[in-house]
Scaffold this motif. Structure first.
Motif, mmCIF file in Angstrom:
data_model
loop_
_atom_site.group_PDB
_atom_site.id
_atom_site.type_symbol
_atom_site.label_atom_id
_atom_site.label_comp_id
_atom_site.label_asym_id
_atom_site.label_seq_id
_atom_site.Cartn_x
_atom_site.Cartn_y
_atom_site.Cartn_z
ATOM 1 N N VAL A 181 0.845 -1.203 0.000
ATOM 2 C CA VAL A 181 0.000 0.000 0.000
ATOM 3 C C VAL A 181 0.878 1.250 0.000
ATOM 4 O O VAL A 181 0.622 2.203 -0.742
ATOM 5 C CB VAL A 181 -0.943 -0.004 1.222
ATOM 6 C CG1 VAL A 181 -1.706 1.320 1.309
ATOM 7 C CG2 VAL A 181 -1.908 -1.171 1.144
ATOM 8 N N ALA A 184 2.226 1.732 -3.472
ATOM 9 C CA ALA A 184 1.236 2.177 -4.452
ATOM 10 C C ALA A 184 0.853 3.629 -4.259
ATOM 11 O O ALA A 184 0.473 4.314 -5.222
ATOM 12 C CB ALA A 184 -0.005 1.289 -4.356
ATOM 13 N N TRP A 185 0.965 4.136 -3.020
ATOM 14 C CA TRP A 185 0.551 5.504 -2.725
ATOM 15 C C TRP A 185 1.733 6.424 -2.445
ATOM 16 O O TRP A 185 1.568 7.498 -1.862
ATOM 17 C CB TRP A 185 -0.425 5.514 -1.552
ATOM 18 C CG TRP A 185 -1.772 5.040 -1.988
ATOM 19 C CD1 TRP A 185 -2.214 3.753 -2.065
ATOM 20 C CD2 TRP A 185 -2.843 5.849 -2.457
ATOM 21 N NE1 TRP A 185 -3.493 3.703 -2.544
ATOM 22 C CE2 TRP A 185 -3.913 4.980 -2.784
ATOM 23 C CE3 TRP A 185 -3.021 7.227 -2.622
ATOM 24 C CZ2 TRP A 185 -5.130 5.451 -3.284
ATOM 25 C CZ3 TRP A 185 -4.235 7.698 -3.103
ATOM 26 C CH2 TRP A 185 -5.264 6.819 -3.430
ATOM 27 N N ARG A 186 2.900 6.017 -2.893
ATOM 28 C CA ARG A 186 4.064 6.878 -2.740
ATOM 29 C C ARG A 186 3.911 8.109 -3.611
ATOM 30 O O ARG A 186 3.735 8.024 -4.819
ATOM 31 C CB ARG A 186 5.336 6.123 -3.127
ATOM 32 C CG ARG A 186 6.613 6.932 -3.030
ATOM 33 C CD ARG A 186 7.047 7.128 -1.588
ATOM 34 N NE ARG A 186 7.334 5.863 -0.922
ATOM 35 C CZ ARG A 186 7.626 5.768 0.376
ATOM 36 N NH1 ARG A 186 7.640 6.861 1.126
ATOM 37 N NH2 ARG A 186 7.869 4.583 0.910
ATOM 38 N N LEU A 187 3.964 9.284 -2.995
ATOM 39 C CA LEU A 187 3.807 10.532 -3.746
ATOM 40 C C LEU A 187 5.116 10.910 -4.411
ATOM 41 O O LEU A 187 6.201 10.683 -3.854
ATOM 42 C CB LEU A 187 3.360 11.659 -2.806
ATOM 43 C CG LEU A 187 2.027 11.438 -2.078
ATOM 44 C CD1 LEU A 187 1.772 12.577 -1.096
ATOM 45 C CD2 LEU A 187 0.889 11.317 -3.077
ATOM 46 N N LEU A 247 -9.315 13.306 -2.047
ATOM 47 C CA LEU A 247 -9.297 11.856 -1.835
ATOM 48 C C LEU A 247 -10.449 11.390 -0.950
ATOM 49 O O LEU A 247 -10.515 10.210 -0.595
ATOM 50 C CB LEU A 247 -7.968 11.441 -1.190
ATOM 51 C CG LEU A 247 -6.702 11.754 -1.990
ATOM 52 C CD1 LEU A 247 -5.464 11.363 -1.186
ATOM 53 C CD2 LEU A 247 -6.724 11.045 -3.332
ATOM 54 N N THR A 251 -10.460 6.527 -0.734
ATOM 55 C CA THR A 251 -9.340 5.737 -0.213
ATOM 56 C C THR A 251 -9.792 4.883 0.954
ATOM 57 O O THR A 251 -10.622 5.306 1.765
ATOM 58 C CB THR A 251 -8.181 6.644 0.269
ATOM 59 O OG1 THR A 251 -8.698 7.611 1.192
ATOM 60 C CG2 THR A 251 -7.510 7.344 -0.890
ATOM 61 N N GLU A 255 -4.783 3.163 2.865
ATOM 62 C CA GLU A 255 -4.353 4.113 1.838
ATOM 63 C C GLU A 255 -4.326 5.532 2.400
ATOM 64 O O GLU A 255 -3.396 6.297 2.123
ATOM 65 C CB GLU A 255 -5.286 4.021 0.635
ATOM 66 C CG GLU A 255 -5.220 2.671 -0.064
ATOM 67 C CD GLU A 255 -6.346 2.458 -1.065
ATOM 68 O OE1 GLU A 255 -6.212 1.558 -1.925
ATOM 69 O OE2 GLU A 255 -7.374 3.164 -0.992
ATOM 70 N N SER A 256 -5.322 5.876 3.197
ATOM 71 C CA SER A 256 -5.311 7.181 3.851
ATOM 72 C C SER A 256 -4.098 7.302 4.771
ATOM 73 O O SER A 256 -3.457 8.359 4.840
ATOM 74 C CB SER A 256 -6.596 7.380 4.671
ATOM 75 O OG SER A 256 -7.731 7.441 3.839
ATOM 76 N N ALA A 258 -1.230 5.858 4.378
ATOM 77 C CA ALA A 258 -0.041 6.050 3.538
ATOM 78 C C ALA A 258 0.088 7.505 3.100
ATOM 79 O O ALA A 258 1.196 8.059 3.044
ATOM 80 C CB ALA A 258 -0.116 5.133 2.321
ATOM 81 N N VAL A 259 -1.032 8.136 2.791
ATOM 82 C CA VAL A 259 -1.008 9.549 2.402
ATOM 83 C C VAL A 259 -0.634 10.424 3.599
ATOM 84 O O VAL A 259 0.229 11.305 3.497
ATOM 85 C CB VAL A 259 -2.370 9.979 1.818
ATOM 86 C CG1 VAL A 259 -2.403 11.485 1.561
ATOM 87 C CG2 VAL A 259 -2.661 9.215 0.532
#
Length: 358
Positions: A181, A184-187, A247, A251, A255-256, A258-259
């Motif tokens: 996760v 996949a959510w790396r900014l 978002l 999400t 996922e949230s 990760a952000v």
């Protein structure tokens, strides 16, 4: 709490208790609300006279933990409450050698308790009599461990720490984000300041008024921040733009997380997202209307910005204003209006980066 014997097989999906299956002929131990709703639907009969005995687990039992090696916590709180339990209960297990299984909505187990390191098992809600027999004690209301019996005017985390006789300095919560996760959510790398914003809570009194979203988001955008809207979209309005990534409702919780982990700051109302940000180590500015600042005294990554309106904090949790206003007026006060929020956020970021913000 009540016992209810089920007369018809039925799957259920409940906004508080989650999803589950009730099996005909079995007797379940449930919260009274759930038992009454189930009986009213014609799915079972509540036991009114002879009731099975359930061994409770209470503060006095900490003096003899050897008698209570395996405990079942029946939990129906919200996600923020789950974070509070996830902060304290792993240390309770280590300190007393107690196995704590949790009976709750599966999504809370998967998205909060497991990532926070609970070592026990998940038990589907509601537990039947056969399940209860496997435990030395059952805890259906964890607030019975609050010394003050008040989790509204005091810090729930500190109340549990004191109630369980723990050392606050030894509590080191964590939240593990799955590697896939996080990947996949790396900014992408950017020379910008990233701010997560969460303006909704379970109750309207705690939530930021939708008509103030625009002024607040414009103020943050004009200050040069990249904005990531988090949480649920309960307004139906979307704010996707070059400066704003919306978002909300898009999400899952991991996922949230990760952000949030990649944010320089999170701004939010008293909600699950700021509690999650705290355990992730992300600095947060929490906007308070009905909640008192004492609720966050343990949270080292959170700074409070409270409304100074005369009726705040009112301690209301849901949708109605105790003063009978049509809506909560706390966030309209200039102490916590969009300009005050942007100014406080800029100051927090200046301290983080040791650089001036206007």
């Amino acid at each position: 709490m009540d016992f209810i014997t089920i007369t018809e097989d039925r799957r259920f999906k409940h906004p508080v208790y989650g999803e589950g299956f009730l099996e005909r002929g079995k007797t379940y131990y449930t919260y009274t609300q759930f038992a009454r709703e189930t009986a009213k639907a014609g799915l079972g009969t509540i036991l009114e006279e002879v009731k099975p005995e359930v061994p409770s687990f209470a503060p006095a039992h900490l003096a003899a933990p050897e008698r209570f090696r395996k405990i079942l916590l029946i939990f129906a709180g919200g996600l923020g409450d789950a974070i509070t339990c996830g902060i304290v209960l792993p240390e309770v297990s280590r300190e007393y050698g107690i196995v704590i299984d949790i009976c709750c909505d599966r999504s809370k187990w998967d998205n909060v308790f497991t990532p926070m390191g609970m070592s026990g098992l998940h038990v589907p809600y509601p537990p039947d009599l056969g399940t209860l027999k496997g435990y030395d004690g059952v805890l259906s209301d964890i607030t019975c461990f609050y010394p003050s019996r008040d989790g509204v005017r005091f810090s729930p985390v500190m109340e549990l720490i004191k109630g369980f006789g723990l050392n606050a300095r030894e509590i080191r919560p964590s939240y593990e984000i799955p590697r896939e996760v996080m990947g996949a959510w790396r900014l992408p790398h950017a020379n910008t300041i990233r701010i997560g914003v969460n303006l909704d809570s379970n109750g309207l009194v705690k939530s930021y008024p939708p008509d103030l979203y625009g002024p607040l988001l414009r103020g943050l955008s004009d200050a040069g921040f990249d904005i990531f809207l988090l949480g649920m979209n309960r307004t139906g309005c979307w704010y996707d733009s070059r400066e704003i990534r919306d978002l909300r409702s898009r999400t899952a919780i991991p996922e949230s997380a990760a952000v949030i982990k990649q944010m320089d700051l999170v701004i939010g109302v008293d909600s699950f997202m700021v509690h999650l940000a705290n355990v992730l180590g992300t600095k947060s500015l929490v906007l308070l209307s009905s909640t008192c600042e004492e609720s966050f005294v343990w949270h080292e990554n959170i700074q409070c910005l409270s409304s100074k309106i005369g009726c705040a904090p009112c301690y209301s949790l849901f949708d109605s204003c105790p003063a009978n206003h049509q809506g909560c007026m706390a966030f309209y006060h200039d102490s916590v209006d969009p300009h005050a929020i942007v100014k406080c956020a800029a100051r927090m970021l200046a301290e983080k980066f040791s650089a001036p913000f206007q």
